[in-house]
Scaffold this motif. Structure first.
Motif, short mmCIF file in Angstrom:
data_model
loop_
_atom_site.label_atom_id
_atom_site.label_comp_id
_atom_site.label_asym_id
_atom_site.label_seq_id
_atom_site.Cartn_x
_atom_site.Cartn_y
_atom_site.Cartn_z
N ALA A 1 -9.63 88.05 36.79
CA ALA A 1 -10.68 87.54 35.92
C ALA A 1 -10.97 88.53 34.80
O ALA A 1 -11.29 88.14 33.66
CB ALA A 1 -11.95 87.25 36.72
N ALA A 2 -10.84 89.84 35.11
CA ALA A 2 -11.07 90.86 34.09
C ALA A 2 -10.08 90.70 32.94
O ALA A 2 -10.38 91.04 31.79
CB ALA A 2 -10.95 92.25 34.71
N GLY A 3 -8.91 90.12 33.23
CA GLY A 3 -7.88 89.91 32.21
C GLY A 3 -8.21 88.81 31.21
O GLY A 3 -7.49 88.61 30.23
N MET A 4 -9.28 88.05 31.46
CA MET A 4 -9.68 86.97 30.57
C MET A 4 -9.84 87.45 29.12
O MET A 4 -9.62 86.71 28.17
CB MET A 4 -11.02 86.35 31.03
CG MET A 4 -10.90 85.25 32.08
SD MET A 4 -10.00 83.82 31.51
CE MET A 4 -11.24 82.96 30.56
N ARG A 5 -10.26 88.71 29.01
CA ARG A 5 -10.46 89.32 27.69
C ARG A 5 -9.23 89.16 26.80
O ARG A 5 -9.32 88.91 25.62
CB ARG A 5 -10.71 90.82 27.89
CG ARG A 5 -12.17 91.22 27.85
CD ARG A 5 -12.27 92.73 27.97
NE ARG A 5 -12.13 93.13 29.37
CZ ARG A 5 -11.44 94.17 29.79
NH1 ARG A 5 -10.78 94.91 28.93
NH2 ARG A 5 -11.39 94.46 31.07
N ASN A 6 -8.05 89.32 27.42
CA ASN A 6 -6.81 89.35 26.63
C ASN A 6 -6.17 87.98 26.42
O ASN A 6 -5.15 87.86 25.78
CB ASN A 6 -5.79 90.27 27.31
CG ASN A 6 -6.42 91.62 27.64
OD1 ASN A 6 -7.20 92.13 26.81
ND2 ASN A 6 -6.12 92.18 28.81
N VAL A 7 -6.78 86.95 27.00
CA VAL A 7 -6.20 85.60 26.84
C VAL A 7 -6.49 85.13 25.40
O VAL A 7 -7.63 85.26 24.94
CB VAL A 7 -6.81 84.63 27.86
CG1 VAL A 7 -6.35 83.20 27.62
CG2 VAL A 7 -6.48 85.08 29.28
N PRO A 8 -5.47 84.61 24.72
CA PRO A 8 -5.70 84.11 23.35
C PRO A 8 -6.78 83.03 23.36
O PRO A 8 -6.84 82.24 24.31
CB PRO A 8 -4.35 83.51 22.96
CG PRO A 8 -3.38 83.97 23.97
CD PRO A 8 -4.11 84.42 25.18
#
Ligand code: DAH
Length: 338
Positions: free
Chosen positions: A43-50
């Motif tokens: 979920a922390a990776g959401m930041r990097n989703v276009p």
């Protein structure tokens, strides 16, 4: 990231299916949903989703989290159900329950309470006195001569120091008149009395009486009759007939025995002797005045009436009890009937 999420979900659900205890379940929860859990890190990776994919990935993330959370809750519930079943194992819920019997007041207590209630409504206050009495309070002050049979050692329990177990509650009359400040005196005194009787179906060496005393200026025999007729009608019912039969007591003049006509269980109506009463003998007021050293009970100024009744006898009559010993034996087969 979508495929990673799918993987976490399918692996997670597969792992859940193999969990059979609470500790393992908690470990699993921490490993997936905890602060450092696999789903939390993703979920922390959401930041990097276009930006154009955020909605799709976000929805997927929620879907996976919901699926796994529900999976955990299901297992939790299943574990609880299993635990509950274990704890009631061997319990037969079709067995009848254990009875919890409720107690009730002793017939004697009920009679006494009813008598007290009735007389209190007429203005009588409760009084009491010691059960170990002096001869003076029990006899002398009550105009009972030294050779009276009631004073005989055969009939009365004497203590080595000369005191005695009171043979009647009339001694409370004396105790009260000795100590009150002023008139009127209007008291009742329920309590135990003692006699050296042979114990049988109608006699015990300890029994219960209720004494009454009303002293003031101008108390008359009409007051006595009115009060006691009312009292017995309250106790036994409005239609109860009450009769005053001349008698003798040392401490009253004139004296009466009171009979009431009653329906005794299983018998025709008949007259039953129930109490003693009378107008307080002036000799009693003289004794009280001498003891007090004042004129509050001046025999030329005051009159009064007194009465005494046996509570055990009253209870026996009312309930058709044929043996007085039942009242003290505490046999539940007897007591449960009340
Ligand atoms: N004390 C009497 C007895 O035990 C009962 C009694 C009779 C009491 C007449 C009284 C009374 O107060 O006036 O037998």
């Amino acid at each position: 990231m979508l495929s990673q999420l799918d993987q976490i979900q399918s692996e997670g659900l597969a792992a859940l299916a193999t969990i059979h205890d609470e500790a393992a379940l908690e470990n699993f929860r921490v490993a997936v949903l905890g602060k450092k859990g696999s789903l939390t890190s993703i979920a922390a990776g959401m930041r990097n989703v276009p930006p154009d994919q955020k909605a799709v990935v976000g929805a997927k993330l929620n879907e996976v989290r919901t699926a796994l959370t529900q999976g955990i809750e299901q297992i939790q519930l299943a574990l609880q159900v299993a635990k509950d079943a274990e704890s009631v194992k061997g319990l037969d819920i079709t067995l009848p329950g254990r009875p919890s019997p409720s107690g009730a007041l002793h017939p004697l207590t009920r009679i006494r309470d009813k008598a007290i209630q009735t007389l209190r409504r007429l203005g009588f206050a409760l009084a009491d006195g010691p059960e170990i009495e002096t001869e003076w309070h029990c006899f002398d002050a009550l105009n009972t001569p030294a050779d009276h049979p009631a004073r005989n050692e055969k009939d009365t329990f004497y203590l080595p120091d000369g005191r005695l177990l009171r043979t009647h509650t009339s001694s409370v009359q004396v105790r009260t008149m000795e100590t009150v400040k002023s008139l009127p005196v209007r008291i009742i005194a329920p309590g135990a009395a003692y006699r050296r009787d042979e114990i049988d179906a109608t006699h015990l060496s300890v029994f219960n009486q209720l004494e009454g005393l009303y002293v003031d200026k101008n108390v008359s025999l009409a007051d006595l009759k009115g009060t006691l007729e009312y009292f017995f009608q309250e106790m036994f019912g409005e239609k109860t007939q009450v009769r005053f039969r001349p008698h003798f007591f040392p401490f009253t003049e004139p004296s009466f025995e009171i009979d009431v006509k009653l329906e005794v269980k299983g018998q025709a109506d008949k007259w039953i002797e129930i109490a003693g009463c009378g107008m307080v003998d002036p000799a009693v007021f003289t004794a009280i005045s001498q003891s007090r050293g004042d004129q509050v009970f001046d025999p030329n100024e005051v009159t009064g009436f007194a009465f005494g009744l046996g509570l055990d006898r009253l209870a026996m009559i009312l309930h058709g009890i044929t043996d007085i010993r039942h009242l003290i034996e505490n046999d539940v087969r007897f007591l449960a009937q009340f």
